[in-house]
Scaffold this motif. Structure first.
Motif, PDB file in Angstrom:
ATOM      1  N   SER A  11      -6.810  19.619  36.796  1.00 44.29           N
ATOM      2  CA  SER A  11      -5.965  18.736  35.989  1.00 44.29           C
ATOM      3  C   SER A  11      -6.792  18.161  34.850  1.00 44.29           C
ATOM      4  O   SER A  11      -8.026  18.135  34.901  1.00 44.29           O
ATOM      5  CB  SER A  11      -5.403  17.580  36.838  1.00 44.29           C
ATOM      6  N   ALA A  12      -6.112  17.667  33.831  1.00 41.45           N
ATOM      7  CA  ALA A  12      -6.803  17.049  32.701  1.00 41.45           C
ATOM      8  C   ALA A  12      -7.592  15.819  33.155  1.00 41.45           C
ATOM      9  O   ALA A  12      -8.716  15.598  32.704  1.00 41.45           O
ATOM     10  CB  ALA A  12      -5.806  16.672  31.612  1.00 41.45           C
ATOM     11  N   GLU A  13      -7.017  15.036  34.035  1.00 39.50           N
ATOM     12  CA  GLU A  13      -7.686  13.823  34.516  1.00 39.50           C
ATOM     13  C   GLU A  13      -8.997  14.163  35.229  1.00 39.50           C
ATOM     14  O   GLU A  13      -9.999  13.485  35.065  1.00 39.50           O
ATOM     15  CB  GLU A  13      -6.772  13.029  35.448  1.00 39.50           C
ATOM     16  N   TYR A  14      -8.974  15.213  36.020  1.00 35.66           N
ATOM     17  CA  TYR A  14     -10.165  15.608  36.775  1.00 35.66           C
ATOM     18  C   TYR A  14     -11.251  16.163  35.852  1.00 35.66           C
ATOM     19  O   TYR A  14     -12.414  15.789  35.957  1.00 35.66           O
ATOM     20  CB  TYR A  14      -9.785  16.645  37.828  1.00 35.66           C
ATOM     21  N   VAL A  15     -10.872  17.039  34.951  1.00 36.44           N
ATOM     22  CA  VAL A  15     -11.852  17.732  34.113  1.00 36.44           C
ATOM     23  C   VAL A  15     -12.427  16.821  33.031  1.00 36.44           C
ATOM     24  O   VAL A  15     -13.615  16.888  32.724  1.00 36.44           O
ATOM     25  CB  VAL A  15     -11.235  19.002  33.483  1.00 36.44           C
ATOM     26  N   THR A  16     -11.624  15.943  32.453  1.00 36.12           N
ATOM     27  CA  THR A  16     -12.072  15.152  31.304  1.00 36.12           C
ATOM     28  C   THR A  16     -12.444  13.717  31.654  1.00 36.12           C
ATOM     29  O   THR A  16     -12.801  12.949  30.755  1.00 36.12           O
ATOM     30  CB  THR A  16     -10.990  15.126  30.205  1.00 36.12           C
ATOM     31  N   GLY A  62     -24.539  22.766  21.472  1.00 37.23           N
ATOM     32  CA  GLY A  62     -25.416  22.780  22.637  1.00 37.23           C
ATOM     33  C   GLY A  62     -25.560  21.449  23.340  1.00 37.23           C
ATOM     34  O   GLY A  62     -26.371  21.315  24.258  1.00 37.23           O
ATOM     35  N   ARG A  63     -24.764  20.453  22.963  1.00 36.58           N
ATOM     36  CA  ARG A  63     -24.837  19.148  23.623  1.00 36.58           C
ATOM     37  C   ARG A  63     -24.059  19.118  24.927  1.00 36.58           C
ATOM     38  O   ARG A  63     -23.980  18.110  25.609  1.00 36.58           O
ATOM     39  CB  ARG A  63     -24.335  18.064  22.674  1.00 36.58           C
ATOM     40  N   GLY A  64     -23.484  20.256  25.275  1.00 35.45           N
ATOM     41  CA  GLY A  64     -22.746  20.415  26.517  1.00 35.45           C
ATOM     42  C   GLY A  64     -22.157  21.811  26.560  1.00 35.45           C
ATOM     43  O   GLY A  64     -22.467  22.648  25.713  1.00 35.45           O
ATOM     44  N   PHE A  65     -21.334  22.072  27.562  1.00 40.17           N
ATOM     45  CA  PHE A  65     -20.645  23.355  27.615  1.00 40.17           C
ATOM     46  C   PHE A  65     -19.376  23.222  28.446  1.00 40.17           C
ATOM     47  O   PHE A  65     -19.212  22.280  29.217  1.00 40.17           O
ATOM     48  CB  PHE A  65     -21.542  24.476  28.155  1.00 40.17           C
ATOM     49  N   ILE A  66     -18.470  24.167  28.221  1.00 37.75           N
ATOM     50  CA  ILE A  66     -17.259  24.232  29.028  1.00 37.75           C
ATOM     51  C   ILE A  66     -17.332  25.480  29.900  1.00 37.75           C
ATOM     52  O   ILE A  66     -17.905  26.495  29.507  1.00 37.75           O
ATOM     53  CB  ILE A  66     -15.974  24.241  28.176  1.00 37.75           C
ATOM     54  N   SER A  67     -16.773  25.377  31.083  1.00 38.26           N
ATOM     55  CA  SER A  67     -16.601  26.524  31.971  1.00 38.26           C
ATOM     56  C   SER A  67     -15.115  26.833  32.002  1.00 38.26           C
ATOM     57  O   SER A  67     -14.292  25.927  32.182  1.00 38.26           O
ATOM     58  CB  SER A  67     -17.090  26.211  33.381  1.00 38.26           C
ATOM     59  N   VAL A  82     -16.280  20.609  32.350  1.00 43.69           N
ATOM     60  CA  VAL A  82     -16.964  20.253  31.101  1.00 43.69           C
ATOM     61  C   VAL A  82     -18.240  19.513  31.473  1.00 43.69           C
ATOM     62  O   VAL A  82     -18.208  18.521  32.202  1.00 43.69           O
ATOM     63  CB  VAL A  82     -16.099  19.351  30.193  1.00 43.69           C
ATOM     64  N   ILE A  83     -19.360  20.010  30.991  1.00 47.89           N
ATOM     65  CA  ILE A  83     -20.655  19.336  31.162  1.00 47.89           C
ATOM     66  C   ILE A  83     -21.022  18.763  29.805  1.00 47.89           C
ATOM     67  O   ILE A  83     -21.084  19.490  28.815  1.00 47.89           O
ATOM     68  CB  ILE A  83     -21.746  20.319  31.629  1.00 47.89           C
ATOM     69  N   TRP A  84     -21.268  17.470  29.768  1.00 45.61           N
ATOM     70  CA  TRP A  84     -21.588  16.784  28.510  1.00 45.61           C
ATOM     71  C   TRP A  84     -22.908  16.057  28.683  1.00 45.61           C
ATOM     72  O   TRP A  84     -23.054  15.191  29.536  1.00 45.61           O
ATOM     73  CB  TRP A  84     -20.480  15.816  28.143  1.00 45.61           C
ATOM     74  N   TYR A  85     -23.908  16.445  27.866  1.00 44.57           N
ATOM     75  CA  TYR A  85     -25.229  15.830  27.930  1.00 44.57           C
ATOM     76  C   TYR A  85     -25.323  14.601  27.035  1.00 44.57           C
ATOM     77  O   TYR A  85     -26.256  13.820  27.170  1.00 44.57           O
ATOM     78  CB  TYR A  85     -26.306  16.836  27.520  1.00 44.57           C
TER      79      TYR A  85
END
Length: 86
Positions: A11-16, A62-67, A82-85
């Motif tokens: 869900s959007a809530e979970y991922v973001t 490169g400040r993060g990435f999406i799977s 979503v991984i956000w550094y």
């Protein structure tokens, strides 16, 4: 243009959750572009040596990435993480 769409999974809530609004906007922009690629989205990002499966794509220089998963049978790109550094 293709008939492909994109969705958050699960869900959007979970991922973001906890991401800055600008990052969420960039994720959604990239997801729309991946969906516009249609079947070719199974070859975008890492890993480079094979198609399909869970893929990764750099986010904001490169400040993060999406799977994501590109599923031709569903004609959909699913943003899974979503991984956000920062």
């Amino acid at each position: 243009m293709t008939d492909w769409s994109w969705e958050y999974n699960p869900s959007a809530e979970y991922v973001t959750h906890g991401l800055p609004p600008g990052v969420v906007a960039e994720v959604e922009r990239l997801a729309a572009e991946l969906a516009a690629l249609g079947h070719d989205s199974v070859r975008v990002g890492r890993p480079f040596d094979r198609e399909a499966g869970l893929r990764e794509f750099d986010l904001l220089g490169g400040r993060g990435f999406i799977s994501f998963l590109a599923v031709p049978r569903h004609e959909c790109v699913y943003v899974c993480n979503v991984i956000w550094y920062g």
